[in-house]
Design an enzyme around this catalytic site. Structure first.
Site, mmCIF file in Angstrom:
data_model
loop_
_atom_site.group_PDB
_atom_site.id
_atom_site.type_symbol
_atom_site.label_atom_id
_atom_site.label_comp_id
_atom_site.label_asym_id
_atom_site.label_seq_id
_atom_site.Cartn_x
_atom_site.Cartn_y
_atom_site.Cartn_z
ATOM 1 N N GLY A 24 0.835 -1.205 0.000
ATOM 2 C CA GLY A 24 0.000 0.000 0.000
ATOM 3 C C GLY A 24 0.868 1.253 0.000
ATOM 4 O O GLY A 24 0.575 2.222 0.679
ATOM 5 N N SER A 26 1.278 3.262 -2.429
ATOM 6 C CA SER A 26 0.885 4.181 -3.510
ATOM 7 C C SER A 26 0.417 5.539 -3.016
ATOM 8 O O SER A 26 0.556 6.535 -3.714
ATOM 9 C CB SER A 26 -0.217 3.537 -4.355
ATOM 10 N N ARG A 27 -0.169 5.578 -1.819
ATOM 11 C CA ARG A 27 -0.696 6.868 -1.342
ATOM 12 C C ARG A 27 -0.671 6.898 0.190
ATOM 13 O O ARG A 27 -0.301 5.911 0.834
ATOM 14 C CB ARG A 27 -2.104 7.135 -1.865
ATOM 15 N N VAL A 76 -2.564 -7.838 -1.309
ATOM 16 C CA VAL A 76 -1.970 -8.454 -0.112
ATOM 17 C C VAL A 76 -2.937 -9.378 0.629
ATOM 18 O O VAL A 76 -2.504 -10.208 1.421
ATOM 19 C CB VAL A 76 -1.390 -7.391 0.861
ATOM 20 N N ASN A 102 2.001 -2.076 5.347
ATOM 21 C CA ASN A 102 1.259 -0.834 5.575
ATOM 22 C C ASN A 102 -0.169 -0.874 5.023
ATOM 23 O O ASN A 102 -1.028 -0.157 5.508
ATOM 24 C CB ASN A 102 2.047 0.321 4.924
ATOM 25 N N SER A 154 -2.148 0.370 14.751
ATOM 26 C CA SER A 154 -2.870 1.610 15.050
ATOM 27 C C SER A 154 -3.099 1.687 16.557
ATOM 28 O O SER A 154 -3.203 0.641 17.221
ATOM 29 C CB SER A 154 -4.221 1.607 14.343
ATOM 30 N N TYR A 167 -11.628 -3.593 12.677
ATOM 31 C CA TYR A 167 -10.331 -2.929 12.512
ATOM 32 C C TYR A 167 -9.489 -3.081 13.785
ATOM 33 O O TYR A 167 -8.290 -3.371 13.708
ATOM 34 C CB TYR A 167 -10.600 -1.457 12.196
ATOM 35 N N ALA A 169 -9.637 -5.449 16.001
ATOM 36 C CA ALA A 169 -9.198 -6.842 16.111
ATOM 37 C C ALA A 169 -8.002 -7.098 15.196
ATOM 38 O O ALA A 169 -7.018 -7.737 15.592
ATOM 39 C CB ALA A 169 -10.349 -7.787 15.754
ATOM 40 N N LYS A 171 -5.849 -4.858 14.033
ATOM 41 C CA LYS A 171 -4.664 -4.095 14.449
ATOM 42 C C LYS A 171 -4.061 -4.656 15.731
ATOM 43 O O LYS A 171 -2.851 -4.637 15.927
ATOM 44 C CB LYS A 171 -5.020 -2.610 14.593
HETATM 45 P P1 NDP Z 1 -4.985 5.023 2.555
HETATM 46 O O1 NDP Z 1 -6.418 4.624 2.452
HETATM 47 O O2 NDP Z 1 -4.604 6.428 2.259
HETATM 48 O O3 NDP Z 1 -4.094 4.060 1.637
HETATM 49 C C1 NDP Z 1 -4.247 2.667 1.761
HETATM 50 C C2 NDP Z 1 -3.197 1.977 0.931
HETATM 51 O O4 NDP Z 1 -3.393 0.570 1.079
HETATM 52 C C3 NDP Z 1 -3.309 2.290 -0.546
HETATM 53 O O5 NDP Z 1 -2.020 2.376 -1.076
HETATM 54 C C4 NDP Z 1 -4.045 1.069 -1.091
HETATM 55 O O6 NDP Z 1 -3.709 0.773 -2.436
HETATM 56 C C5 NDP Z 1 -3.475 -0.016 -0.208
HETATM 57 N N1 NDP Z 1 -4.288 -1.220 -0.192
HETATM 58 C C6 NDP Z 1 -5.574 -1.371 0.255
HETATM 59 N N2 NDP Z 1 -5.962 -2.651 0.086
HETATM 60 C C7 NDP Z 1 -4.915 -3.315 -0.477
HETATM 61 C C8 NDP Z 1 -4.691 -4.654 -0.897
HETATM 62 N N3 NDP Z 1 -5.649 -5.587 -0.771
HETATM 63 N N4 NDP Z 1 -3.499 -4.973 -1.457
HETATM 64 C C9 NDP Z 1 -2.515 -4.041 -1.586
HETATM 65 N N5 NDP Z 1 -2.663 -2.760 -1.210
HETATM 66 C C10 NDP Z 1 -3.845 -2.407 -0.658
HETATM 67 O O7 NDP Z 1 -4.522 4.584 4.028
HETATM 68 P P2 NDP Z 1 -3.569 5.315 5.070
HETATM 69 O O8 NDP Z 1 -2.346 5.794 4.391
HETATM 70 O O9 NDP Z 1 -4.370 6.241 5.866
HETATM 71 O O10 NDP Z 1 -3.213 4.084 6.043
HETATM 72 C C11 NDP Z 1 -2.061 3.281 5.857
HETATM 73 C C12 NDP Z 1 -1.955 2.318 7.038
HETATM 74 O O11 NDP Z 1 -1.903 3.062 8.250
HETATM 75 C C13 NDP Z 1 -3.158 1.383 7.162
HETATM 76 O O12 NDP Z 1 -2.732 0.115 7.604
HETATM 77 C C14 NDP Z 1 -3.994 2.042 8.235
HETATM 78 O O13 NDP Z 1 -4.815 1.135 8.890
HETATM 79 C C15 NDP Z 1 -2.914 2.609 9.138
HETATM 80 N N6 NDP Z 1 -3.358 3.717 9.970
HETATM 81 C C16 NDP Z 1 -3.891 4.851 9.417
HETATM 82 C C17 NDP Z 1 -4.323 5.888 10.223
HETATM 83 C C18 NDP Z 1 -4.924 7.138 9.666
HETATM 84 O O14 NDP Z 1 -5.451 7.959 10.460
HETATM 85 N N7 NDP Z 1 -4.862 7.388 8.366
HETATM 86 C C19 NDP Z 1 -4.227 5.790 11.693
HETATM 87 C C20 NDP Z 1 -3.611 4.570 12.158
HETATM 88 C C21 NDP Z 1 -3.200 3.587 11.311
HETATM 89 P P3 NDP Z 1 -4.674 1.228 -3.686
HETATM 90 O O15 NDP Z 1 -4.431 2.701 -3.835
HETATM 91 O O16 NDP Z 1 -4.180 0.411 -4.824
HETATM 92 O O17 NDP Z 1 -6.079 0.902 -3.258
#
Ligand code: NDP
Length: 260
Positions: A24, A26-27, A76, A102, A154, A167, A169, A171
Protein backbone atom coordinates in the site's frame (compact mmCIF):
# COMPACT_ATOMS: atom_id res chain seq x y z
CA UNK A 1 16.47 25.23 15.38
CA UNK A 2 17.09 21.49 15.69
CA UNK A 3 17.56 19.68 12.39
CA UNK A 4 15.09 16.74 12.49
CA UNK A 5 15.02 15.85 8.79
CA UNK A 6 17.59 13.45 7.33
CA UNK A 7 20.06 15.02 4.97
CA UNK A 8 19.13 14.95 1.24
CA UNK A 9 19.89 12.09 -1.11
CA UNK A 10 23.44 10.70 -1.10
CA UNK A 11 24.46 12.65 2.05
CA UNK A 12 22.43 10.42 4.43
CA UNK A 13 22.11 7.03 2.82
CA UNK A 14 22.26 4.15 5.32
CA UNK A 15 20.01 2.04 3.08
CA UNK A 16 22.07 2.08 -0.11
CA UNK A 17 22.02 -1.43 -1.60
CA UNK A 18 18.88 -2.40 0.32
CA UNK A 19 15.56 -3.36 -1.30
CA UNK A 20 12.41 -2.25 0.53
CA UNK A 21 8.84 -3.40 -0.17
CA UNK A 22 6.09 -1.10 1.11
CA UNK A 23 2.62 -2.61 0.84
CA UNK A 24 0.00 0.00 0.00
CA UNK A 25 2.87 2.35 -0.86
CA UNK A 26 0.89 4.18 -3.51
CA UNK A 27 -0.70 6.87 -1.34
CA UNK A 28 -1.15 8.19 2.19
CA UNK A 29 1.23 6.90 4.86
CA UNK A 30 2.65 4.24 2.51
CA UNK A 31 3.71 6.86 -0.06
CA UNK A 32 5.44 8.88 2.68
CA UNK A 33 7.25 5.73 3.92
CA UNK A 34 8.32 4.87 0.37
CA UNK A 35 9.76 8.37 -0.12
CA UNK A 36 11.48 8.34 3.29
CA UNK A 37 13.22 4.99 2.74
CA UNK A 38 14.19 5.98 -0.82
CA UNK A 39 15.66 9.20 0.60
CA UNK A 40 17.87 6.97 2.78
CA UNK A 41 19.12 5.16 -0.33
CA UNK A 42 16.83 2.09 -0.50
CA UNK A 43 15.55 0.79 -3.82
CA UNK A 44 11.85 1.05 -3.05
CA UNK A 45 9.07 -1.21 -4.35
CA UNK A 46 5.77 0.68 -4.18
CA UNK A 47 2.95 -1.87 -3.94
CA UNK A 48 -0.67 -1.10 -4.84
CA UNK A 49 -3.80 -3.08 -5.69
CA UNK A 50 -6.06 -0.70 -7.65
CA UNK A 51 -4.29 2.66 -7.69
CA UNK A 52 -1.76 2.22 -10.50
CA UNK A 53 -1.74 5.94 -11.31
CA UNK A 54 -1.11 6.91 -7.67
CA UNK A 55 1.68 4.31 -7.43
CA UNK A 56 3.30 5.63 -10.63
CA UNK A 57 3.04 9.17 -9.30
CA UNK A 58 4.79 8.18 -6.04
CA UNK A 59 7.51 6.36 -8.01
CA UNK A 60 7.88 9.40 -10.32
CA UNK A 61 8.34 11.77 -7.37
CA UNK A 62 10.99 9.52 -5.80
CA UNK A 63 12.92 9.13 -9.04
CA UNK A 64 12.67 12.85 -9.80
CA UNK A 65 14.17 13.57 -6.36
CA UNK A 66 17.13 11.29 -7.15
CA UNK A 67 15.91 8.06 -5.55
CA UNK A 68 15.31 4.56 -6.87
CA UNK A 69 11.82 3.03 -7.01
CA UNK A 70 9.37 1.04 -9.06
CA UNK A 71 5.75 0.01 -8.63
CA UNK A 72 4.44 -3.52 -8.20
CA UNK A 73 0.80 -4.64 -8.30
CA UNK A 74 -0.39 -7.25 -5.82
CA UNK A 75 -3.38 -7.88 -3.60
CA UNK A 76 -1.97 -8.45 -0.11
CA UNK A 77 -5.21 -10.10 1.01
CA UNK A 78 -4.73 -12.81 -1.61
CA UNK A 79 -2.09 -15.46 -0.90
CA UNK A 80 -1.52 -16.38 -4.56
CA UNK A 81 -1.17 -12.75 -5.57
CA UNK A 82 1.43 -12.13 -2.83
CA UNK A 83 3.37 -15.28 -3.78
CA UNK A 84 3.54 -14.15 -7.42
CA UNK A 85 4.52 -10.59 -6.42
CA UNK A 86 7.35 -11.79 -4.16
CA UNK A 87 8.65 -14.08 -6.92
CA UNK A 88 8.66 -11.16 -9.38
CA UNK A 89 10.52 -8.92 -6.92
CA UNK A 90 13.16 -11.53 -6.10
CA UNK A 91 13.66 -12.17 -9.82
CA UNK A 92 13.90 -8.49 -10.80
CA UNK A 93 15.51 -6.94 -7.71
CA UNK A 94 17.38 -9.92 -6.28
CA UNK A 95 16.15 -9.77 -2.66
CA UNK A 96 13.95 -8.05 -0.09
CA UNK A 97 15.78 -6.55 2.91
CA UNK A 98 12.98 -4.44 4.34
CA UNK A 99 9.27 -5.21 4.49
CA UNK A 100 6.77 -2.57 5.60
CA UNK A 101 3.26 -4.01 6.00
CA UNK A 102 1.26 -0.83 5.57
CA UNK A 103 -1.74 -1.71 3.34
CA UNK A 104 -5.05 -1.34 5.12
CA UNK A 105 -8.75 -0.59 4.70
CA UNK A 106 -11.68 0.49 6.87
CA UNK A 107 -15.23 -0.86 6.90
CA UNK A 108 -16.47 1.02 9.97
CA UNK A 109 -19.87 0.02 11.39
CA UNK A 110 -21.26 -0.32 14.89
CA UNK A 111 -21.19 -3.96 15.88
CA UNK A 112 -24.96 -4.30 15.50
CA UNK A 113 -24.68 -3.29 11.83
CA UNK A 114 -21.40 -5.07 11.05
CA UNK A 115 -21.81 -7.86 8.51
CA UNK A 116 -19.56 -10.87 8.33
CA UNK A 117 -18.22 -9.56 5.03
CA UNK A 118 -17.28 -6.23 6.72
CA UNK A 119 -15.42 -8.35 9.27
CA UNK A 120 -13.71 -10.67 6.79
CA UNK A 121 -12.61 -7.94 4.36
CA UNK A 122 -10.91 -5.98 7.12
CA UNK A 123 -9.30 -9.04 8.73
CA UNK A 124 -8.12 -10.32 5.33
CA UNK A 125 -6.66 -7.00 4.16
CA UNK A 126 -5.26 -5.69 7.47
CA UNK A 127 -4.18 -8.87 9.28
CA UNK A 128 -4.03 -11.94 7.01
CA UNK A 129 -2.06 -9.75 4.59
CA UNK A 130 0.76 -9.52 7.14
CA UNK A 131 0.91 -13.32 7.36
CA UNK A 132 0.82 -13.56 3.54
CA UNK A 133 3.80 -11.26 2.98
CA UNK A 134 5.83 -12.63 5.90
CA UNK A 135 5.12 -16.21 4.83
CA UNK A 136 6.75 -15.67 1.44
CA UNK A 137 9.42 -13.08 2.37
CA UNK A 138 10.80 -14.31 5.73
CA UNK A 139 12.43 -17.44 4.18
CA UNK A 140 14.50 -15.10 1.94
CA UNK A 141 15.46 -12.98 4.95
CA UNK A 142 16.46 -16.10 6.93
CA UNK A 143 18.61 -17.20 4.02
CA UNK A 144 20.40 -13.83 3.93
CA UNK A 145 20.54 -13.76 7.78
CA UNK A 146 19.15 -10.25 7.98
CA UNK A 147 15.95 -8.31 7.61
CA UNK A 148 13.79 -5.55 9.01
CA UNK A 149 10.00 -5.88 9.20
CA UNK A 150 7.78 -2.98 10.29
CA UNK A 151 4.05 -3.62 10.64
CA UNK A 152 1.72 -0.64 10.65
CA UNK A 153 -0.88 -1.18 13.36
CA UNK A 154 -2.87 1.61 15.05
CA UNK A 155 -3.61 3.02 18.51
CA UNK A 156 -7.07 1.54 17.85
CA UNK A 157 -5.50 -1.93 18.22
CA UNK A 158 -4.33 -0.88 21.70
CA UNK A 159 -7.44 0.85 23.06
CA UNK A 160 -10.39 -0.10 20.80
CA UNK A 161 -12.70 2.40 19.10
CA UNK A 162 -16.41 2.87 18.56
CA UNK A 163 -17.54 1.38 15.23
CA UNK A 164 -14.24 -0.41 14.61
CA UNK A 165 -14.52 -3.91 16.14
CA UNK A 166 -13.17 -5.44 12.90
CA UNK A 167 -10.33 -2.93 12.51
CA UNK A 168 -9.37 -3.06 16.25
CA UNK A 169 -9.20 -6.84 16.11
CA UNK A 170 -6.97 -6.76 13.03
CA UNK A 171 -4.66 -4.10 14.45
CA UNK A 172 -4.41 -5.82 17.86
CA UNK A 173 -3.66 -9.06 16.01
CA UNK A 174 -0.75 -7.36 14.25
CA UNK A 175 0.79 -6.44 17.62
CA UNK A 176 0.62 -10.04 18.91
CA UNK A 177 1.90 -11.42 15.61
CA UNK A 178 4.82 -8.96 15.68
CA UNK A 179 5.90 -10.01 19.18
CA UNK A 180 5.85 -13.74 18.38
CA UNK A 181 7.68 -13.27 15.08
CA UNK A 182 10.26 -11.07 16.81
CA UNK A 183 10.99 -13.86 19.32
CA UNK A 184 11.35 -16.46 16.56
CA UNK A 185 13.39 -14.39 14.11
CA UNK A 186 15.85 -12.54 16.37
CA UNK A 187 18.37 -15.37 15.96
CA UNK A 188 18.48 -14.63 12.21
CA UNK A 189 19.15 -10.89 12.71
CA UNK A 190 15.60 -10.11 11.60
CA UNK A 191 14.01 -7.38 13.70
CA UNK A 192 10.22 -7.15 13.73
CA UNK A 193 8.46 -4.09 15.12
CA UNK A 194 5.14 -2.29 14.98
CA UNK A 195 4.32 1.36 14.46
CA UNK A 196 1.03 2.45 16.03
CA UNK A 197 -0.07 5.77 14.53
CA UNK A 198 -2.80 7.93 15.98
CA UNK A 199 -4.99 9.79 13.50
CA UNK A 200 -3.09 10.75 10.35
CA UNK A 201 -3.93 13.27 7.65
CA UNK A 202 -4.69 10.87 4.76
CA UNK A 203 -7.80 10.01 2.72
CA UNK A 204 -8.88 7.79 5.66
CA UNK A 205 -8.94 10.85 7.98
CA UNK A 206 -10.39 13.20 5.36
CA UNK A 207 -13.33 10.82 4.88
CA UNK A 208 -14.38 11.48 8.52
CA UNK A 209 -17.20 14.12 8.71
CA UNK A 210 -16.00 17.49 10.05
CA UNK A 211 -18.08 17.53 13.28
CA UNK A 212 -16.64 14.12 14.18
CA UNK A 213 -13.12 15.35 13.29
CA UNK A 214 -13.61 18.20 15.81
CA UNK A 215 -14.64 15.76 18.55
CA UNK A 216 -11.62 13.58 17.79
CA UNK A 217 -9.23 16.56 17.92
CA UNK A 218 -10.54 17.34 21.42
CA UNK A 219 -9.34 13.87 22.52
CA UNK A 220 -5.77 14.36 21.23
CA UNK A 221 -3.45 16.12 23.73
CA UNK A 222 -1.54 17.72 20.82
CA UNK A 223 -4.88 18.75 19.28
CA UNK A 224 -3.86 17.91 15.74
CA UNK A 225 -3.51 14.83 13.55
CA UNK A 226 -0.13 13.58 12.33
CA UNK A 227 1.20 14.24 8.85
CA UNK A 228 2.10 11.01 6.96
CA UNK A 229 5.72 12.14 7.01
CA UNK A 230 5.77 11.97 10.83
CA UNK A 231 4.83 8.28 10.69
CA UNK A 232 7.36 7.65 7.93
CA UNK A 233 10.16 9.05 10.09
CA UNK A 234 9.30 6.51 12.82
CA UNK A 235 9.48 3.70 10.27
CA UNK A 236 12.83 5.05 9.04
CA UNK A 237 14.12 4.99 12.63
CA UNK A 238 13.13 1.34 13.10
CA UNK A 239 14.61 0.33 9.76
CA UNK A 240 17.92 2.17 10.10
CA UNK A 241 18.56 2.20 13.87
CA UNK A 242 16.77 -0.80 15.39
CA UNK A 243 19.79 -3.08 15.80
CA UNK A 244 18.67 -3.95 19.35
CA UNK A 245 14.96 -3.14 19.14
CA UNK A 246 12.56 -5.97 18.33
CA UNK A 247 8.97 -6.91 19.18
CA UNK A 248 8.18 -3.31 20.15
CA UNK A 249 5.39 -0.89 19.31
CA UNK A 250 6.40 2.66 18.48
CA UNK A 251 3.44 4.90 19.32
CA UNK A 252 3.29 8.02 17.13
CA UNK A 253 -0.04 9.37 18.23
CA UNK A 254 0.12 12.91 19.67
CA UNK A 255 -0.58 11.43 23.12
CA UNK A 256 -4.04 9.97 22.40
CA UNK A 257 -2.93 6.66 23.95
CA UNK A 258 -0.27 6.40 26.65
CA UNK A 259 -0.64 2.78 27.77
CA UNK A 260 2.38 0.64 28.52
P1 NDP B 1 -4.98 5.02 2.56
O1 NDP B 1 -6.42 4.62 2.45
O2 NDP B 1 -4.60 6.43 2.26
O3 NDP B 1 -4.09 4.06 1.64
C1 NDP B 1 -4.25 2.67 1.76
C2 NDP B 1 -3.20 1.98 0.93
O4 NDP B 1 -3.39 0.57 1.08
C3 NDP B 1 -3.31 2.29 -0.55
O5 NDP B 1 -2.02 2.38 -1.08
C4 NDP B 1 -4.05 1.07 -1.09
O6 NDP B 1 -3.71 0.77 -2.44
C5 NDP B 1 -3.48 -0.02 -0.21
N1 NDP B 1 -4.29 -1.22 -0.19
C6 NDP B 1 -5.57 -1.37 0.25
N2 NDP B 1 -5.96 -2.65 0.09
C7 NDP B 1 -4.92 -3.32 -0.48
C8 NDP B 1 -4.69 -4.65 -0.90
N3 NDP B 1 -5.65 -5.59 -0.77
N4 NDP B 1 -3.50 -4.97 -1.46
C9 NDP B 1 -2.52 -4.04 -1.59
N5 NDP B 1 -2.66 -2.76 -1.21
C10 NDP B 1 -3.85 -2.41 -0.66
O7 NDP B 1 -4.52 4.58 4.03
P2 NDP B 1 -3.57 5.31 5.07
O8 NDP B 1 -2.35 5.79 4.39
O9 NDP B 1 -4.37 6.24 5.87
O10 NDP B 1 -3.21 4.08 6.04
C11 NDP B 1 -2.06 3.28 5.86
C12 NDP B 1 -1.95 2.32 7.04
O11 NDP B 1 -1.90 3.06 8.25
C13 NDP B 1 -3.16 1.38 7.16
O12 NDP B 1 -2.73 0.11 7.60
C14 NDP B 1 -3.99 2.04 8.23
O13 NDP B 1 -4.82 1.13 8.89
C15 NDP B 1 -2.91 2.61 9.14
N6 NDP B 1 -3.36 3.72 9.97
C16 NDP B 1 -3.89 4.85 9.42
C17 NDP B 1 -4.32 5.89 10.22
C18 NDP B 1 -4.92 7.14 9.67
O14 NDP B 1 -5.45 7.96 10.46
N7 NDP B 1 -4.86 7.39 8.37
C19 NDP B 1 -4.23 5.79 11.69
C20 NDP B 1 -3.61 4.57 12.16
C21 NDP B 1 -3.20 3.59 11.31
P3 NDP B 1 -4.67 1.23 -3.69
O15 NDP B 1 -4.43 2.70 -3.83
O16 NDP B 1 -4.18 0.41 -4.82
O17 NDP B 1 -6.08 0.90 -3.26
Amino acid sequence: MLETRPKPFQEFAPLVGKVALITGGSRGIGAAISAELARCGAHTIVNYVRGKDAAEQTVGQIVEAGGSARSEAGDVADEASVKAMVERIVEKDGKIDILVNNAGILRDRTFRKMSLSDWREVIDTNLCSVMNTCHFIVPHMIEQQSGRIVNISSFVGQMGNFGQANYSAAKAGIIGFTKSLAIELARYNIMVNTVCPGFVNTEMWRSVPEPIQEKILDRIPMHRVAEPDEIARGVRFLVTEADYITGQSLNINGGIYMGW
